[in-house]
Scaffold this active site. Structure first.
Site: not given
Length: 93
Positions: A14-15
């Protein structure tokens, strides 16, 4: 309340782009939605806030838990689960 626990299988977790897609998707729902990084033991954060989601440090292979509570909670969980399982539209893994 609906919840789901998933393992991140996309390349970067989740970047950046995946986090933005996650937040944009969550924001489409009226329900209160939180996400937490089970692997790191983080507290839940608002899934509709990009900076909060980025603070989770959720990487490939980490387990996340998504919780939705509200009028469209079931749809929110199904949609976010599908997004994560599709590896955020990334090819390969």
């Amino acid at each position: 309340m609906q919840q789901v626990t998933l393992t991140l299988t996309n390349a970067v977790g989740l970047h950046a782009r995946p986090a933005a897609l996650f937040v944009q998707t969550a924001a489409r729902f009226r329900s209160n939605i939180t996400v937490r990084n089970v692997t790191r033991g983080t507290p839940p954060v608002n899934a509709k806030a990009i900076l909060a989601v980025l603070t989770l440090g959720a990487e490939r292979g980490h387990v996340i838990e998504i919780i939705a509570e509200g009028p469209d909670e079931a749809d929110a969980i199904i949609t976010l689960k599908t997004l994560v399982e599709s590896r955020f539209g990334e090819d390969g893994g």
